[in-house]
Design a protein around this motif. Structure first.
Motif, PDB file in Angstrom:
ATOM      1  N   SER A 215      -6.128   0.761  -3.206  1.00  0.00           N
ATOM      2  CA  SER A 215      -7.077   0.221  -3.891  1.00  0.00           C
ATOM      3  C   SER A 215      -6.868  -0.191  -5.339  1.00  0.00           C
ATOM      4  O   SER A 215      -6.057   0.501  -6.018  1.00  0.00           O
ATOM      5  CB  SER A 215      -8.174   1.608  -3.757  1.00  0.00           C
ATOM      6  OG  SER A 215      -9.396   1.375  -4.663  1.00  0.00           O
ATOM      7  N   ASP A 216      -7.797  -0.923  -5.728  1.00  0.00           N
ATOM      8  CA  ASP A 216      -7.575  -1.348  -7.310  1.00  0.00           C
ATOM      9  C   ASP A 216      -8.035  -0.382  -7.995  1.00  0.00           C
ATOM     10  O   ASP A 216      -7.561  -0.678  -9.229  1.00  0.00           O
ATOM     11  CB  ASP A 216      -8.620  -2.630  -7.370  1.00  0.00           C
ATOM     12  CG  ASP A 216      -8.296  -3.894  -6.822  1.00  0.00           C
ATOM     13  OD1 ASP A 216      -6.626  -4.007  -6.388  1.00  0.00           O
ATOM     14  OD2 ASP A 216      -8.903  -4.624  -6.431  1.00  0.00           O
ATOM     15  N   ARG A 217      -8.620   0.418  -7.767  1.00  0.00           N
ATOM     16  CA  ARG A 217      -9.045   1.684  -8.588  1.00  0.00           C
ATOM     17  C   ARG A 217      -7.691   2.559  -8.791  1.00  0.00           C
ATOM     18  O   ARG A 217      -7.864   3.215  -9.988  1.00  0.00           O
ATOM     19  CB  ARG A 217      -9.977   2.824  -7.997  1.00  0.00           C
ATOM     20  CG  ARG A 217     -11.238   2.057  -7.746  1.00  0.00           C
ATOM     21  CD  ARG A 217     -12.249   3.064  -7.081  1.00  0.00           C
ATOM     22  NE  ARG A 217     -11.934   3.231  -5.647  1.00  0.00           N
ATOM     23  CZ  ARG A 217     -12.655   4.008  -4.570  1.00  0.00           C
ATOM     24  NH1 ARG A 217     -13.534   4.819  -5.075  1.00  0.00           N
ATOM     25  NH2 ARG A 217     -12.149   4.210  -3.628  1.00  0.00           N
ATOM     26  N   GLU A 218      -6.818   2.373  -8.094  1.00  0.00           N
ATOM     27  CA  GLU A 218      -5.455   3.009  -8.377  1.00  0.00           C
ATOM     28  C   GLU A 218      -4.950   2.758 -10.030  1.00  0.00           C
ATOM     29  O   GLU A 218      -4.214   3.465 -10.787  1.00  0.00           O
ATOM     30  CB  GLU A 218      -4.456   2.840  -7.689  1.00  0.00           C
ATOM     31  CG  GLU A 218      -4.389   3.608  -6.317  1.00  0.00           C
ATOM     32  CD  GLU A 218      -3.222   3.290  -5.338  1.00  0.00           C
ATOM     33  OE1 GLU A 218      -2.446   3.026  -5.624  1.00  0.00           O
ATOM     34  OE2 GLU A 218      -3.841   3.148  -4.105  1.00  0.00           O
ATOM     35  N   VAL A 220      -6.473   2.535 -12.720  1.00  0.00           N
ATOM     36  CA  VAL A 220      -6.950   3.404 -13.790  1.00  0.00           C
ATOM     37  C   VAL A 220      -6.012   4.722 -14.100  1.00  0.00           C
ATOM     38  O   VAL A 220      -5.772   4.943 -15.030  1.00  0.00           O
ATOM     39  CB  VAL A 220      -8.328   3.700 -13.232  1.00  0.00           C
ATOM     40  CG1 VAL A 220      -8.902   4.947 -14.457  1.00  0.00           C
ATOM     41  CG2 VAL A 220      -9.362   2.576 -13.261  1.00  0.00           C
ATOM     42  N   PHE A 221      -5.711   5.179 -12.616  1.00  0.00           N
ATOM     43  CA  PHE A 221      -4.773   6.299 -12.807  1.00  0.00           C
ATOM     44  C   PHE A 221      -3.319   5.795 -13.263  1.00  0.00           C
ATOM     45  O   PHE A 221      -2.727   6.493 -13.855  1.00  0.00           O
ATOM     46  CB  PHE A 221      -4.753   6.908 -11.549  1.00  0.00           C
ATOM     47  CG  PHE A 221      -5.882   7.357 -10.906  1.00  0.00           C
ATOM     48  CD1 PHE A 221      -6.315   8.636 -11.150  1.00  0.00           C
ATOM     49  CD2 PHE A 221      -6.535   6.866  -9.935  1.00  0.00           C
ATOM     50  CE1 PHE A 221      -7.581   9.298 -11.039  1.00  0.00           C
ATOM     51  CE2 PHE A 221      -7.962   7.424  -9.740  1.00  0.00           C
ATOM     52  CZ  PHE A 221      -8.394   8.626 -10.048  1.00  0.00           C
TER      53      PHE A 221
END
Length: 295
Positions: A215-218, A220-221
């Motif tokens: 996921s592209d949200r990774e 952020v982490f």
């Protein structure tokens, strides 16, 4: 007569060969001393129970202190700052004995539980080898610096089995201080890696499980991880500098100071044995952990 360019190539190969052999000697001696310190020494000190580990780093410090103080005080420290100091202050010239003293002192320190990495020592060992070869041949200051960088690259390359990383280290960390003949650095780095692979085996420094981004949200982490790592690194560097200044200003016989540091490390290691040694096995264990909520 061998052309000048060919001579430099042959010397770069020689520096890489010697750096690789130095790395192999250091790693094998380190393994032997670690075994003696934490396996063999347990028998005679059985009456101390688990507290026997308090004495092991102190004994290592008792040996290392006089070795450094009387044989080569330049071998004191982390490794990389000393190499950079040699470049800036002494035109890349490092005394010939430094490499041997660094092998012995660092192997004893880490092998007896000293909480230090083996990368810095190997960089200084390799740099000492490269500098010594150039000095023996009475080369110019620029050539001494270049072969110092060749040796430093070879040290990184052999330690991590990573010839590209070794060459890039020399370019990024030392390249700002001198004009490098980068082809010679690459050649020395590859040669050192070949020697280490032939004698120690061809395997990566860390076993890393496969990871996929789902996921592209990774991202952020990953950004958050970078910020946290930068903060932790800054805190560590400042704490290290503070304790170094404190120890340097401590009115106590210089050759005996490592004993006090060893006792402190040993006391911590009673409850946190992960602090002993280079930390490479612990890093690999962390990399191999699969957290259920991330799978």
């Amino acid at each position: 007569r061998i052309p000048k360019g060919a001579t430099a190539i042959l010397l770069a190969i020689l520096v890489g060969l010697l750096s690789g052999l130095g790395a192999v000697a250091f790693i094998r001696l380190l393994g032997l001393l670690t075994h003696l310190s934490f396996t063999q020494a347990r028998g005679p000190l059985f009456f101390l129970g688990r507290f026997y580990v308090v004495l092991i780093p102190a004994v290592g410090g008792l040996v290392v202190g006089p070795v450094i103080y009387y044989l080569a005080r330049e071998a004191k420290g982390h490794g990389v700052p000393e190499v950079m100091t040699a470049i800036v202050v002494r035109s890349g010239r490092i005394r010939k004995r430094v490499a041997l003293v660094k092998i012995l002192a660092s192997a004893i320190t880490i092998g007896s539980g000293g909480s230090a990495g083996r990368e810095g020592p190997m960089i200084q060992i390799g740099a000492g080898v490269g500098s010594s070869v150039a000095q023996l041949l009475r080369m110019s200051d620029d050539r001494v610096k270049t072969f110092l960088a060749c040796g430093a690259a070879g040290g990184v390359s052999a330690t991590f089995n990573a010839p590209i990383a070794g060459a890039m280290f020399a370019l990024e960390v030392l390249g700002g201080q001198l004009g490098l003949d980068f082809s010679l650095v690459v050649l020395a780095s590859v040669t050192s890696a070949v020697v280490a692979r032939a004698m120690l085996g061809n395997f990566p420094s860390f076993q890393i499980p496969p990871w996929d981004m789902v996921s592209d949200r990774e991202f952020v982490f990953y950004i958050l991880l970078g910020l946290l790592a930068a903060g932790a690194a800054t805190l560590f560097v400042r704490a290290l500098s503070t304790f170094e200044d404190w120890f340097d200003g401590w009115r106590f016989p210089e050759p005996v100071k490592p004993v006090m540091g060893g006792l402190a490390v040993g006391a911590i290691g009673v409850w946190l044995p992960q602090v002993f040694g280079s930390g490479l096995p612990q890093m690999e264990q962390v990399l191999l952990i699969r957290y259920p909520f991330l799978v």
